[in-house]
Design a protein around this motif. Sequence first.
Motif, PDB file in Angstrom:
ATOM      1  N   GLY A 332     146.174  62.032  86.006  1.00  0.00           N
ATOM      2  CA  GLY A 332     145.661  62.047  87.384  1.00  0.00           C
ATOM      3  C   GLY A 332     146.718  62.267  88.445  1.00  0.00           C
ATOM      4  O   GLY A 332     146.412  62.204  89.635  1.00  0.00           O
ATOM      5  N   TYR A 333     147.964  62.539  88.063  1.00  0.00           N
ATOM      6  CA  TYR A 333     149.008  62.766  89.074  1.00  0.00           C
ATOM      7  C   TYR A 333     148.846  64.141  89.712  1.00  0.00           C
ATOM      8  O   TYR A 333     148.669  65.148  89.021  1.00  0.00           O
ATOM      9  N   ARG A 334     148.907  64.179  91.042  1.00  0.00           N
ATOM     10  CA  ARG A 334     148.761  65.444  91.771  1.00  0.00           C
ATOM     11  C   ARG A 334     149.705  65.467  92.972  1.00  0.00           C
ATOM     12  O   ARG A 334     149.759  64.495  93.730  1.00  0.00           O
ATOM     13  N   THR A 335     150.368  66.592  93.165  1.00  0.00           N
ATOM     14  CA  THR A 335     151.043  66.806  94.449  1.00  0.00           C
ATOM     15  C   THR A 335     149.980  67.271  95.455  1.00  0.00           C
ATOM     16  O   THR A 335     148.855  67.611  95.066  1.00  0.00           O
ATOM     17  N   GLY A 336     150.342  67.271  96.726  1.00  0.00           N
ATOM     18  CA  GLY A 336     149.367  67.532  97.787  1.00  0.00           C
ATOM     19  C   GLY A 336     148.566  68.810  97.613  1.00  0.00           C
ATOM     20  O   GLY A 336     147.369  68.853  97.898  1.00  0.00           O
ATOM     21  N   ASP A 337     149.225  69.862  97.116  1.00  0.00           N
ATOM     22  CA  ASP A 337     148.550  71.162  97.012  1.00  0.00           C
ATOM     23  C   ASP A 337     147.405  71.175  96.005  1.00  0.00           C
ATOM     24  O   ASP A 337     146.530  72.034  96.074  1.00  0.00           O
ATOM     25  N   ILE A 338     147.418  70.234  95.046  1.00  0.00           N
ATOM     26  CA  ILE A 338     146.362  70.221  94.029  1.00  0.00           C
ATOM     27  C   ILE A 338     145.576  68.908  94.031  1.00  0.00           C
ATOM     28  O   ILE A 338     144.769  68.660  93.132  1.00  0.00           O
ATOM     29  N   ALA A 339     145.834  68.075  95.054  1.00  0.00           N
ATOM     30  CA  ALA A 339     145.177  66.766  95.091  1.00  0.00           C
ATOM     31  C   ALA A 339     143.678  66.927  95.350  1.00  0.00           C
ATOM     32  O   ALA A 339     143.249  67.828  96.046  1.00  0.00           O
ATOM     33  N   SER A 340     142.892  66.067  94.733  1.00  0.00           N
ATOM     34  CA  SER A 340     141.463  66.004  95.051  1.00  0.00           C
ATOM     35  C   SER A 340     141.058  64.536  94.942  1.00  0.00           C
ATOM     36  O   SER A 340     141.860  63.693  94.533  1.00  0.00           O
ATOM     37  N   GLU A 341     139.811  64.265  95.279  1.00  0.00           N
ATOM     38  CA  GLU A 341     139.359  62.872  95.297  1.00  0.00           C
ATOM     39  C   GLU A 341     139.528  62.216  93.934  1.00  0.00           C
ATOM     40  O   GLU A 341     139.266  62.847  92.904  1.00  0.00           O
ATOM     41  N   GLY A 342     139.967  60.964  93.943  1.00  0.00           N
ATOM     42  CA  GLY A 342     140.075  60.229  92.695  1.00  0.00           C
ATOM     43  C   GLY A 342     141.362  60.490  91.934  1.00  0.00           C
ATOM     44  O   GLY A 342     141.541  59.978  90.834  1.00  0.00           O
ATOM     45  N   THR A 343     142.275  61.292  92.491  1.00  0.00           N
ATOM     46  CA  THR A 343     143.544  61.530  91.811  1.00  0.00           C
ATOM     47  C   THR A 343     144.661  60.763  92.527  1.00  0.00           C
ATOM     48  O   THR A 343     144.472  60.282  93.638  1.00  0.00           O
ATOM     49  N   THR A 344     145.794  60.662  91.867  1.00  0.00           N
ATOM     50  CA  THR A 344     146.922  59.911  92.428  1.00  0.00           C
ATOM     51  C   THR A 344     147.910  60.877  93.062  1.00  0.00           C
ATOM     52  O   THR A 344     148.528  61.693  92.364  1.00  0.00           O
ATOM     53  N   ARG A 345     148.058  60.771  94.361  1.00  0.00           N
ATOM     54  CA  ARG A 345     148.924  61.705  95.060  1.00  0.00           C
ATOM     55  C   ARG A 345     150.383  61.285  94.919  1.00  0.00           C
ATOM     56  O   ARG A 345     150.724  60.149  95.219  1.00  0.00           O
ATOM     57  N   VAL A 346     151.207  62.202  94.464  1.00  0.00           N
ATOM     58  CA  VAL A 346     152.631  61.906  94.290  1.00  0.00           C
ATOM     59  C   VAL A 346     153.482  63.001  94.918  1.00  0.00           C
ATOM     60  O   VAL A 346     153.008  64.096  95.190  1.00  0.00           O
ATOM     61  N   GLY A 347     154.757  62.671  95.120  1.00  0.00           N
ATOM     62  CA  GLY A 347     155.704  63.661  95.616  1.00  0.00           C
ATOM     63  C   GLY A 347     156.362  64.386  94.451  1.00  0.00           C
ATOM     64  O   GLY A 347     156.051  64.158  93.279  1.00  0.00           O
ATOM     65  N   CYS A 348     157.297  65.236  94.812  1.00  0.00           N
ATOM     66  CA  CYS A 348     157.975  66.073  93.819  1.00  0.00           C
ATOM     67  C   CYS A 348     158.743  65.222  92.799  1.00  0.00           C
ATOM     68  O   CYS A 348     158.612  65.410  91.591  1.00  0.00           O
ATOM     69  N   GLN A 349     159.527  64.272  93.307  1.00  0.00           N
ATOM     70  CA  GLN A 349     160.344  63.463  92.388  1.00  0.00           C
ATOM     71  C   GLN A 349     159.494  62.578  91.498  1.00  0.00           C
ATOM     72  O   GLN A 349     159.776  62.422  90.304  1.00  0.00           O
ATOM     73  N   ALA A 350     158.455  61.992  92.086  1.00  0.00           N
ATOM     74  CA  ALA A 350     157.579  61.125  91.284  1.00  0.00           C
ATOM     75  C   ALA A 350     156.881  61.945  90.201  1.00  0.00           C
ATOM     76  O   ALA A 350     156.683  61.468  89.072  1.00  0.00           O
ATOM     77  N   MET A 351     156.536  63.177  90.519  1.00  0.00           N
ATOM     78  CA  MET A 351     155.942  64.050  89.503  1.00  0.00           C
ATOM     79  C   MET A 351     156.958  64.276  88.380  1.00  0.00           C
ATOM     80  O   MET A 351     156.615  64.263  87.195  1.00  0.00           O
ATOM     81  N   GLY A 352     158.226  64.448  88.763  1.00  0.00           N
ATOM     82  CA  GLY A 352     159.280  64.613  87.767  1.00  0.00           C
ATOM     83  C   GLY A 352     159.400  63.391  86.875  1.00  0.00           C
ATOM     84  O   GLY A 352     159.528  63.515  85.650  1.00  0.00           O
TER      85      GLY A 352
END
Length: 363
Positions: A332-352
Amino acid sequence: MTQHYRITLLPGDGIGPEIMAVTITVLKEVGQQLGIGFDFTEALIGGAAIDATGNPLPPETLDTCKASDAVLLAAIGGYKWDALPNDQRPERGLLGLRAGLNLFANLRPAQILPQLIDASTLKREVVEGVDIMVVRELTGGIYFGQPRGIFETKTGERRGINTMVYAEAEIERIGRVAFEAARKRRKRLCSVDKANVLDVSQLWRERMTALAADYPDVELTHLYVDNAAMQLLRAPTQFDTIVTGNLFGDILSDAAAMLTGSIGMLPSASLGASGPGVFEPVHGSAPDIAGQDLANPLAQVLSAAMMLRYGLNEPAAGDRLEAAVQTVLNQGYRTGDIASEGTTRVGCQAMGNALLKALEEPR
Ligand code: IPM
Ligand code: MG
């Protein structure tokens, strides 16, 4: 270590350094797991190179790339350099790199991930199952044709000129790459041109048709580029592999990318007949979000996977990176460009970090 590779890193501009940093950490991890050593050398390209040296592709950069096993590029360009004349812009660096390494074949896969289907601006039933490979000719056509320039006429009026030109040999070598790619996929190849108007396209179509005799197992079709653009939006699942020239491929690969919801997800490979390939995301340098830890690093990571697969012949390592991307999306990890409802929004480093965790998990 069973294998050791020299990789040139070209982080470039905008979000480039951020997504590159994440990608290096995951590459190191996967290398450690599989006994693959990477020797990373960073070099300048694009705006960063203009600022440091005045040249978007310093000769040292091209030399370093030539001496390596593969080149991993992030993105180039930004507002800061937009006012520069054409021959001094960051884009020149990228074009010079493609030409300098003779990378005539650009592979741009656009595959919809089930987890991201709702990120597409098109209806689910239209994009479900999209799996397209755009094979774009990269060192010819109107991007490089002569004459080119802005010239003053006798009356003092200026005229801008570019030339769309393809020699038979150029058409055939990209054609062969595309037929081979189609052969490894669903064996359908669509050649895109503008043969109803352009002479260069008539030759393109003639040569593609002639080549088909060598690939009887691949079904070849032809579309005019305007129709191809329309069909891509209307019914994209009709496409398997597309082969086209430099300019049409530039445009259609962006359109194909957007079918998948985010251009931030798509990698590419640029290959020559021999020597190192360049592996880079399809997206640009996104100067509007640079330096804010907002960028999506996944296209860069997937470009590293393509590098492992096509550039270094390390498919198992490529598989691991791709699996890690699937895992973090499933989590469920998503950066802003692919975020949608019910997902966890993360930044670049957190995605890494999420990718690293996914890689460390026992398989
Ligand atoms: C791409 C880009 C480049 C191109 C630019 C940045 C020169 O749009 O890789 O698609 O037009 O080829
Ligand atoms: Mg483009």
